[in-house]
Design an enzyme around this catalytic site. Structure first.
Site, mmCIF file in Angstrom:
data_model
loop_
_atom_site.group_PDB
_atom_site.id
_atom_site.type_symbol
_atom_site.label_atom_id
_atom_site.label_comp_id
_atom_site.label_asym_id
_atom_site.label_seq_id
_atom_site.Cartn_x
_atom_site.Cartn_y
_atom_site.Cartn_z
ATOM 1 N N ILE A 1 -8.406 -5.018 -0.405
ATOM 2 C CA ILE A 1 -9.689 -4.642 0.190
ATOM 3 C C ILE A 1 -9.798 -3.129 0.215
ATOM 4 O O ILE A 1 -9.056 -2.449 0.931
ATOM 5 C CB ILE A 1 -9.826 -5.206 1.616
ATOM 6 C CG1 ILE A 1 -9.579 -6.720 1.630
ATOM 7 C CG2 ILE A 1 -11.210 -4.872 2.179
ATOM 8 C CD1 ILE A 1 -10.541 -7.516 0.789
ATOM 9 N N ASP B 1 -4.052 1.957 6.342
ATOM 10 C CA ASP B 1 -5.332 2.471 5.842
ATOM 11 C C ASP B 1 -6.455 1.731 6.548
ATOM 12 O O ASP B 1 -6.232 0.786 7.309
ATOM 13 C CB ASP B 1 -5.431 2.295 4.326
ATOM 14 C CG ASP B 1 -5.292 0.837 3.908
ATOM 15 O OD1 ASP B 1 -6.304 0.115 3.970
ATOM 16 O OD2 ASP B 1 -4.180 0.424 3.528
ATOM 17 N N GLU C 1 9.321 -0.924 1.997
ATOM 18 C CA GLU C 1 9.149 -1.517 3.319
ATOM 19 C C GLU C 1 10.447 -2.092 3.882
ATOM 20 O O GLU C 1 10.510 -2.427 5.063
ATOM 21 C CB GLU C 1 8.093 -2.625 3.253
ATOM 22 C CG GLU C 1 6.708 -2.122 2.893
ATOM 23 C CD GLU C 1 5.737 -3.254 2.583
ATOM 24 O OE1 GLU C 1 4.544 -3.078 2.860
ATOM 25 O OE2 GLU C 1 6.172 -4.299 2.065
#
Length: 256
Positions: free
Chosen positions: A177, A222, A17
Site C-alpha cells: 500500500i 511508514d 527484521e
C-alpha cells in the site's frame, strides 16, 4: 497432564527484521526446508525456531505450516514492520494485532467479501494471553531501552517522539500500500483498521486451521502513502530491528 513447554516459531519477512535474534540464539542448529533456513535454538531461556518467510501471503503461509508440522511449535509469532492506516498511529509506534483480515479476499457471490471460504470467518483473533505479554515487553522496551539502543541521530531522522503501542485490527494483502487513495478505500471497508502489511492474516488463517495460538506485532515504518518506500530499509536496519530484538528479549524473559 504435564504442561507442554513453550516452543515459539518466530517469523519475519526480511533478513534485517530478525538478524539480531539469530546471532543471539544459543545452541543454534539450521535446517533448510522449502528453500528457507529454520534456525532452532534457545533465546533467553525459551526454545525457539526463527525463520524468514519472505514477503507475501503464500510465502508466509508455507512457512507457518512448516513451523507447525515439522517443528511442532506451540505458539507462532510474526514480527516485522507495517504501514500506518490511522492518523493516530505514527512512524515508530507499535501495533499488536487483536484481529487480522485479508483485505484482498473477494469470492463474491459465492461467499461474502473478505470471508475466508468455508471458515465462516473474515477476521481471525490472535492469542490474548501472549498479546498481554507482548504488550508488557514492548512497553518496557519503549520506556527503558529506546533511548539507549537507538541513537539520537536515528530518533531525530525518523521523528521518534514518544512512540506508543496500539492494539487492534491489522489487514494483510499481496499489495504494498503506497497511495493515499488506496488506503482511504481500505478505511471505508475497515474503519477500525490500524495498520497494513502483507503476511499476518495469512499466518492467522494457517494457525486457525491447525489450532495453534499466534500473535502479530508490527513496528510502523511508514504512513502507507507515496513516500512509503523512502528510507524503508534504513528504518528496518536502524529502528525496527532494534524494536524486534529487545521486545523479544523482554518477552522471553517474561515467559521463562
Amino acid at each position: 497432564m504435564e504442561k507442554k513447554p513453550h516452543r515459539f516459531g518466530i517469523i519475519s519477512a526480511l533478513h534485517e527484521e530478525q538478524a539480531g535474534l539469530i546471532t543471539q540464539m544459543r545452541d543454534a542448529k539450521t535446517i533448510t526446508l522449502g528453500k528457507r533456513d529454520y534456525v532452532q535454538g534457545n533465546l533467553w531461556g525459551i526454545d525457539c525456531v526463527c525463520v524468514l518467510s519472505r514477503l507475501g501471503k503464500v510465502a508466509s503461509s508455507a512457512t507457518a505450516a512448516m513451523l507447525i508440522e515439522r517443528f511442532a511449535v506451540s505458539h507462532l509469532l510474526f514480527t516485522g514492520v507495517a504501514g500506518s492506516a490511522d492518523p493516530e498511529v505514527r512512524v515508530g509506534d507499535i501495533v499488536i494485532a487483536s484481529e487480522l483480515v485479508q483485505h484482498d479476499m473477494d469470492t463474491r457471490p459465492l461467499f461474502p467479501r473478505f470471508e475466508i471460504p468455508l471458515t465462516g470467518l473474515s477476521r481471525f483473533p490472535s492469542d490474548a494471553k501472549i498479546n498481554r505479554y507482548l504488550l508488557e515487553a514492548a512497553s518496557h522496551f519503549l520506556q527503558q531501552d529506546l533511548v539507549t539502543e537507538i541513537s539520537e541521530e536515528n530518533r531525530f531522522n525518523f521523528n521518534l517522539q514518544q512512540p506508543r503501542i496500539h492494539q487492534g485490527l491489522i489487514a494483510s494483502g499481496d499489495e504494498f500500500i503506497a497511495g493515499v487513495a488506496r488506503l482511504q478505500e481500505l478505511k471505508v471497508d475497515f474503519p477500525d483498521l490500524l495498520a497494513v502489511e502483507m503476511e499476518g492474516a495469512a499466518v492467522a488463517q494457517v494457525c486457525h486451521e491447525f489450532d495453534v495460538p499466534f500473535s502479530v506485532i508490527r513496528t510502523i515504518s511508514d504512513n502507507a502513502n507515496e513516500d512509503s518506500a523512502v528510507d524503508f530499509l534504513s528504518f528496518i536496519r536502524h529502528v525496527a530491528s532494534v524494536y524486534a530484538f529487545h521486545t523479544m528479549r523482554r518477552l522471553c524473559a517474561l515467559l521463562s
